[in-house]
Write an enzyme that holds these catalytic residues in place. Structure first.
Site, short mmCIF file in Angstrom:
data_model
loop_
_atom_site.label_atom_id
_atom_site.label_comp_id
_atom_site.label_asym_id
_atom_site.label_seq_id
_atom_site.Cartn_x
_atom_site.Cartn_y
_atom_site.Cartn_z
N ILE A 25 2.27 -1.75 -5.96
CA ILE A 25 1.21 -1.37 -6.91
C ILE A 25 1.75 -0.28 -7.83
O ILE A 25 1.44 -0.21 -9.00
CB ILE A 25 -0.02 -0.79 -6.16
N GLU A 27 4.67 3.38 -8.01
CA GLU A 27 5.66 4.21 -7.38
C GLU A 27 5.28 5.64 -7.65
O GLU A 27 5.24 6.06 -8.79
CB GLU A 27 7.04 3.89 -7.95
N GLY A 28 4.92 6.35 -6.59
CA GLY A 28 4.52 7.75 -6.77
C GLY A 28 5.75 8.63 -6.73
O GLY A 28 6.89 8.15 -6.77
N ASP A 142 -1.27 19.79 -4.34
CA ASP A 142 -0.62 19.05 -5.42
C ASP A 142 -1.66 18.19 -6.15
O ASP A 142 -1.39 17.05 -6.47
CB ASP A 142 0.50 18.19 -4.81
N LYS A 144 -3.49 16.57 -8.95
CA LYS A 144 -3.14 16.26 -10.33
C LYS A 144 -3.71 14.89 -10.65
O LYS A 144 -4.17 14.18 -9.74
CB LYS A 144 -1.62 16.30 -10.51
N ASN A 147 -3.55 11.66 -8.57
CA ASN A 147 -4.17 11.64 -7.26
C ASN A 147 -5.68 11.40 -7.33
O ASN A 147 -6.36 11.47 -6.31
CB ASN A 147 -3.92 12.96 -6.52
N ASP A 160 -3.62 11.40 -1.29
CA ASP A 160 -2.49 12.27 -0.92
C ASP A 160 -2.86 13.62 -0.33
O ASP A 160 -2.05 14.52 -0.32
CB ASP A 160 -1.56 12.51 -2.12
N THR A 182 6.54 18.32 -14.62
CA THR A 182 6.02 19.58 -15.16
C THR A 182 4.89 20.08 -14.26
O THR A 182 4.12 19.29 -13.73
CB THR A 182 5.46 19.39 -16.58
O1 3AM Z 1 1.61 3.51 -10.76
P1 3AM Z 1 0.17 3.70 -11.14
O2 3AM Z 1 -0.08 5.02 -11.83
O3 3AM Z 1 -0.43 2.53 -11.82
O4 3AM Z 1 -2.89 4.69 -8.72
C1 3AM Z 1 -1.72 4.88 -7.96
C2 3AM Z 1 -0.46 4.77 -8.78
O5 3AM Z 1 -0.64 3.78 -9.75
C3 3AM Z 1 -1.57 3.76 -6.96
O6 3AM Z 1 -0.18 3.68 -6.71
C4 3AM Z 1 0.54 4.29 -7.77
C5 3AM Z 1 1.46 5.35 -7.21
O7 3AM Z 1 0.76 6.39 -6.63
N1 3AM Z 1 -2.25 4.04 -5.70
C6 3AM Z 1 -2.01 5.07 -4.87
N2 3AM Z 1 -2.81 5.01 -3.79
C7 3AM Z 1 -3.59 3.91 -3.96
C8 3AM Z 1 -4.64 3.31 -3.18
N3 3AM Z 1 -5.03 3.85 -2.02
C9 3AM Z 1 -3.23 3.28 -5.18
N4 3AM Z 1 -3.81 2.16 -5.61
C10 3AM Z 1 -4.79 1.64 -4.83
N5 3AM Z 1 -5.20 2.18 -3.64
#
Ligand code: 3AM
Length: 411
Positions: A25, A27-28, A142, A144, A147, A160, A182
């Site tokens: 979905i 990459e954090g 953290d 932001k 999250n 998170d 940043t």
């Molecule tokens: O890469 P993008 O910004 O589209 O929204 C979160 C982020 O999306 C999604 O995974 C990406 C990296 O953090 N995300 C995180 N936790 C999630 C969850 N519990 C999630 N999407 C759906 N359900």
């Protein structure tokens, strides 16, 4: 511990325990998030995949484990729920509630800043989530935009919580570089890195988020990191003319650079601007939850014969390095130094060649350093014998050795 992840054959989905893992979905900053389906119930989930070795080696395992355990007990309408934790030899999988409404800030990107009433509704939910987690001893540290997720009904879900220790934060030029590049949302006392209160730091980040929701831009921003630090630490907020006077006063109380005088959550709940349309959260308390999965995921599967160990010391990094160097000579080890890393190599060949050990000194707090030792070559038992002699040479600088903590973990 078993190996729950099975590699997929061509065309088949990867499985992690009972979960069928689908596409990535996103990459954090420190993990991949993947789509998953629980084959037992059909429920859709998100799985966050973390590198297990990184977690076990580099951070304070006990603290992370405690916060993750607490997160499993937290069932709050505005916090992304953690259903289950699993581990393979190399990965930790956090099975999360799947939140499908996108990120709150995409709304601003797509349709511009929010009106005060709409922003306030999200802020209520954010404060409810943060207040609840704080009451359980879990801090975000953290907060932001990425999250802050929205579910299909438009409710805010904070993700998170309790995971901040995973986020890589490196220091270069004496500056803290947060995972997102940043530190716009980070409180001044966190940037100053002098030890801080997680509650007050989270309140600051909530203030920045509220400002951005209503202004459509950041209160402190500069492409130059040093100038950005200055802006944050001075905390000279200038609110746009469209903010009401109540909102301006409220924001200024949150963005107080002094964490001791900054508004608390108890005071936020009493603020006139905040109180408009506020509904205290109503939700069920969690039922019995097992923490065995968290225990299993965070215990060291290498058991007694570990290839790495660590200790903490209250000496300065320089004193520690000098002490290590002094100890190595009599033990028959050569030393090569680079910054806070050292490579130690045994003069004599052992059962599996020369024993070599990598060490690194990390600052955990201003007066506390952690020293990691990792066998990079040679025999593990020889490494243990080396470490026994080595630690007795260093005993006057060792504050706490890892064995004390790992006994607790593997009891
Ligand atoms: O890469 P993008 O910004 O589209 O929204 C979160 C982020 O999306 C999604 O995974 C990406 C990296 O953090 N995300 C995180 N936790 C999630 C969850 N519990 C999630 N999407 C759906 N359900």
């Amino acid at each position: 511990m078993g190996e729950p992840a099975t590699a997929s054959a061509a065309g088949r989905k990867t499985r992690v325990g009972p979960y069928e893992v689908g596409k990535t979905i996103g990459e954090g900053s420190f993990a991949k998030v993947k789509h998953a389906r629980d084959s037992r119930t059909g429920a859709v989930r998100a799985i966050k995949v973390l590198d297990r070795n990184h977690v076990l080696r580099h951070k304070m395992v006990e603290q992370i484990k405690r916060e993750i355990s607490t997160m499993k007990l937290i069932k709050h309408p505005n916090v992304v729920q953690l259903h289950e934790v699993m581990a393979s030899r190399t990965k930790i999988y956090m099975v999360l509630e799947f939140v499908d409404g996108g990120e709150l800030f995409d709304k601003i990107v797509n349709s511009g800043r929010l009106g005060e009433d709409e922003a306030r509704i999200y802020f209520h939910q954010l404060i409810n989530a943060v207040d609840y987690c704080h009451s359980r001893g879990v801090y975000h540290r953290d907060l932001k935009p990425e999250n802050l997720l929205l579910d299909s009904h438009g409710a805010l879900k904070v993700s998170d919580f309790g995971l901040s220790a995973f986020a890589p934060q490196t220091k270069e030029d004496g500056l803290l570089h947060t995972a997102c590049g940043t530190p716009n949302y980070v409180a001044p006392e966190v940037l100053a890195d002098k030890g801080y209160d997680g509650m007050a730091a989270d309140v600051w980040s909530c203030g920045i988020i509220l400002f951005v929701l209503m202004a459509g831009y950041l209160p402190f921003d500069d492409a130059n990191l040093m100038r950005l630090y200055k802006l944050i630490c001075q905390a000279n907020v200038s609110c746009p003319p469209w903010f009401s006077s109540g909102a301006k006063k409220f924001i200024k109380r949150i963005l107080d650079p002094n964490p001791d005088t900054r508004i608390t959550i108890a005071e936020i709940l009493e603020d006139e601007w905040f109180k408009k349309d506020y509904k205290p959260p109503c939700f069920e308390q969690g039922e019995d939850v097992s923490l065995d999965d968290v225990d299993a995921a965070f215990n060291d599967s290498e058991g007694m014969v570990k290839r790495e160990t660590s200790f903490t010391s209250q000496c300065t990094a320089q004193e520690i390095m000098t002490k290590i160097e002094d100890a190595c000579g009599p033990l028959g080890f050569n030393v090569r130094k680079q910054n806070y890393k050292m490579k130690l190599k045994g003069d004599k060949s052992g059962r599996k060649g020369h024993l070599s050990v990598a060490t690194e000194v990390f600052e955990v707090a201003p007066s506390l350093h952690m020293v990691e030792l990792r066998k990079t070559g040679g025999d593990t038992l020889e490494f243990h014998n080396f470490y026994k002699n080595f630690s007795s040479e260093l005993k006057d600088i060792v504050w706490k050795a890892e064995s004390d903590a790992s006994k607790k973990q593997t009891k």
